[in-house]
Scaffold this motif. Structure first.
Motif, mmCIF file in Angstrom:
data_model
loop_
_atom_site.group_PDB
_atom_site.id
_atom_site.type_symbol
_atom_site.label_atom_id
_atom_site.label_comp_id
_atom_site.label_asym_id
_atom_site.label_seq_id
_atom_site.Cartn_x
_atom_site.Cartn_y
_atom_site.Cartn_z
ATOM 1 N N TYR A 81 0.847 -1.197 0.000
ATOM 2 C CA TYR A 81 0.000 0.000 0.000
ATOM 3 C C TYR A 81 0.880 1.244 0.000
ATOM 4 O O TYR A 81 2.007 1.229 0.518
ATOM 5 N N ARG A 93 -4.071 3.843 -1.101
ATOM 6 C CA ARG A 93 -4.321 2.953 -2.234
ATOM 7 C C ARG A 93 -3.213 1.915 -2.328
ATOM 8 O O ARG A 93 -2.156 2.056 -1.684
ATOM 9 N N LYS A 94 -3.469 0.889 -3.121
ATOM 10 C CA LYS A 94 -2.419 -0.096 -3.357
ATOM 11 C C LYS A 94 -1.370 0.489 -4.287
ATOM 12 O O LYS A 94 -1.698 1.222 -5.222
ATOM 13 N N PRO A 96 0.956 0.985 -7.284
ATOM 14 C CA PRO A 96 0.799 0.482 -8.650
ATOM 15 C C PRO A 96 1.952 -0.430 -9.054
ATOM 16 O O PRO A 96 3.091 -0.243 -8.638
ATOM 17 N N HIS A 123 -3.591 -1.288 -9.884
ATOM 18 C CA HIS A 123 -3.789 -1.095 -8.448
ATOM 19 C C HIS A 123 -3.615 -2.379 -7.659
ATOM 20 O O HIS A 123 -3.036 -2.382 -6.571
ATOM 21 N N THR A 124 -4.142 -3.462 -8.190
ATOM 22 C CA THR A 124 -4.167 -4.707 -7.417
ATOM 23 C C THR A 124 -3.103 -5.702 -7.843
ATOM 24 O O THR A 124 -2.784 -6.620 -7.084
ATOM 25 N N ALA A 194 -12.045 4.581 -9.449
ATOM 26 C CA ALA A 194 -11.974 3.752 -8.247
ATOM 27 C C ALA A 194 -13.328 3.780 -7.578
ATOM 28 O O ALA A 194 -13.760 4.824 -7.100
#
Length: 608
Positions: A81, A93-94, A96, A123-124, A194
């Protein structure tokens, strides 16, 4: 000097980063979202995060007296994160995933080289299935499998190649490829938005965290919110869903931003085209579909043996043996053996063997063997073998063998073999039955019903028939009259009248208001007169000028002179029936050789 020190201290305090602020916190088994609220209140800043990636109900135990917000957040969240600042917001946010290219390059010995790899969520880090990878200039494309993997082949003669990766709800990414080398790449896509952005505000601890707003990111862009754009309109029709494969429909959603032009294309069926899997993104000047085709649009001529399906606009000429489906506008001529379906506006001529459907406005001519439908305005003309329907205003003409419907304003002309309906009639209706909610126009038919118009039941007497009943309905400008009457006088012992006469007929009238309680009603009617013999035709035409005096909301009396014209084939009287006409005491004059006329009278009452 003292003032300078104070100002310097003020600038230092207020220029401090929110992430570098020291905020003491001491909690035991408290929810994560409540801990963020405590930090927000004590630090006087906002948190913004995607509630889908933050486990808000996880329990936290933490004692931190001299640690910065950054250090506390690093403790609360996993290593993947990151925490960014934008104004008075801290965005969680996660981190990148960075774009990587595995250059396990080897010069291919064949006349082609292979580009393969994976597409990941920025993001994930998760693999993205059903993403579209394509080369815009060469019209070469493929899609990722369930694990986000793809593979494309290029000929060595291709000097340059740029792969574009597209997926619905993600931003497009373009990657330059070094030609003549087999290579594997990893491409990351940034989500367009998002979803479920949660804002934690620096207020009371019990302020709910369900407030959702848009937040400016450090790069200056706006935090996104998912908005699904309906770019697959033709694929959602019944025929489109049946004829266009699921992979093509997904590709259409992915590539909603990409369309290109080509001079021509030939296809056997959707997917078997000279433009391959990208046929739905190509706008052609000439398109020939042996059985049927699926393309981006037409700017010239399109011919389909059975059908044509176009995502965007069609201009000039489109002809299909069975049907056409167009997601955009049609300008020009469209002919379908069975039906045409346009999901936007139509400008020009549309001919369907059975039906035509336009989801937008119609500005032109629509001819359907059975039915025409326009969901918007009609500025031209609809001709339907059975019926026509317009949802919005009609300023042109509707002609149908059975009926026409204008769901709102009708300021043109409706001609229906059986019925016409308009919510607000401002033009002319001609049909057996005409219906409208309100009317400032003219309805001409056997039965005219204006729901908020003119409705009267009349009982009257005249020199020919002394008992008459009439139903008058329509508008004050023009109403129709259905009437019947009989004459009874001097009954004898056999219960027969010596001067029987029966009549029935149809007429039109208008009310010219002189005052709230007084009007003049000119009326004309045509009546059949029965005088004992059905084989003899007796016609009685009337033109009356009635003075109407209102005595209340539902009651009035009327009367006035009547100009009569009579034609008969009856040469002798029948016992018990009136003969000849006009009755005695009225001066006759000839309107024509066999058309005697006279001036009579009419008097009665109106109810309602």
């Amino acid at each position: 000097m003292l003032l300078g020190l104070v100002l310097a201290a003020y600038v230092t305090v207020f220029a401090q980063s929110n992430l570098d602020k020291v905020v003491p916190v001491n909690v035991t088994r408290q929810r994560l979202d409540q801990v963020l609220e405590i930090l927000s209140n004590r630090g006087n800043f906002y948190f913004s995060y995607n509630s889908n990636i933050v486990k808000r109900d996880s329990l936290v135990t933490l004692a931190a007296a001299n640690r910065s917000v950054r250090q506390i957040l690093t403790t609360l969240f996993p290593p993947d994160y990151e925490f960014r600042e934008s104004g008075n917001y801290i965005i969680i946010r996660k981190a990148p995933v960075k774009l990587t290219i595995v250059t396990n390059k080897a010069v291919t010995v064949d006349n082609q080289y292979i580009v393969s790899g994976y597409v990941l969520d920025d993001h994930t880090g998760m693999q993205i299935p059903d993403a579209s990878i394509y080369e815009k200039r060469l019209l070469v494309s493929t899609m990722t499998d369930s694990k986000g993997y793809f593979k494309l082949k290029f000929k060595n003669k291709v000097q340059t190649a740029a792969l574009t990766v597209s997926k619905e709800f993600y931003e497009d990414t373009t990657v330059l490829i070094e030609p003549r080398y087999n290579q594997q790449i990893t491409v990351t896509l940034l989500p367009e938005s998002a979803p479920d952005i949660t804002i934690v505000k620096p207020e009371d601890y019990f302020v709910p965290d369900s407030l959702r707003v848009r937040v400016t990111s450090p790069s200056g862009t706006t935090e996104y919110t998912y908005v699904r754009q309906d770019s697959a309109r033709v694929e959602q029709t019944r025929a489109g869903a049946f004829l266009v494969s699921s992979r093509q429909r997904i590709q259409s959603l992915n590539l909603k931003k990409f369309f290109t032009d080509r001079p021509f294309q030939v296809s056997l069926t959707p997917g078997l085209s000279t433009h391959g899997k990208l046929s739905g993104q190509v706008i052609n000047n000439f398109s020939f579909n042996i059985l049927g085709g699926y393309s981006g649009g037409v700017n010239g001529l399109e011919i389909g043996g059975l059908f044509n399906i176009d995502k965007k606009d069609v201009r000039f000429v489109q002809v299909a043996g069975l049907f056409n489906i167009v997601g955009g506008q049609v300008q020009g001529l469209q002919v379908g053996g069975i039906t045409n379906n346009v999901l936007n506006n139509t400008y020009g001529l549309q001919i369907g063997g059975v039906s035509n459907y336009v989801k937008g406005d119609l500005d032109g001519l629509q001819i359907g063997g059975v039915y025409n439908h326009a969901a918007g305005f009609v500025k031209g003309m609809q001709i339907g073998g059975v019926g026509n329907f317009a949802k919005e205003k009609v300023s042109g003409m509707q002609v149908a063998g059975v009926g026409n419907v204008a769901n709102r304003d009708m300021s043109g002309v409706q001609i229906g073999g059986v019925f016409n309906y308009a919510k607000r009639m401002k033009g002319v209706q001609i049909g057996l039955i005409n219906i409208a909610d309100t009317s400032s126009g003219y309805s001409i038919g056997l039965i005219n019903i204006i729901l908020k118009g003119y409705h009267k039941f009349a009982l009257s007497s005249n020199e020919v028939t002394n008992i008459n009943a009439a139903f008058k309905t329509g508008s004050h400008r023009l109403y129709s009259i259905l009437q019947a009457g009989m004459n009874i006088s001097e009954w004898n012992a056999d219960a027969l009248s010596k001067e029987q006469a029966y009549s029935f007929g149809y007429g039109l009238g208008s009310e010219l208001s002189l005052a709230r309680w007084l009007s003049i009603n000119p009326e004309v009617s045509a009546n059949y007169l029965y005088l004992g013999e059905w084989k003899d035709f007796n016609f009685l035409g009337k033109a009356a000028v009635n003075l109407n005096l209102r005595l209340g909301k539902y009651f009035s009396i009327f009367g006035g002179p009547v100009f009569n014209v009579y034609y008969t084939e009856q040469t002798s009287g029948v016992p018990g029936y009136r003969f000849p006409m006009p009755p005695s005491g009225y001066n006759k004059y000839l309107v024509g050789k066999e058309w005697p006329g006279w001036i009579g009278w009419n008097a009665g009452i109106h109810i309602f």
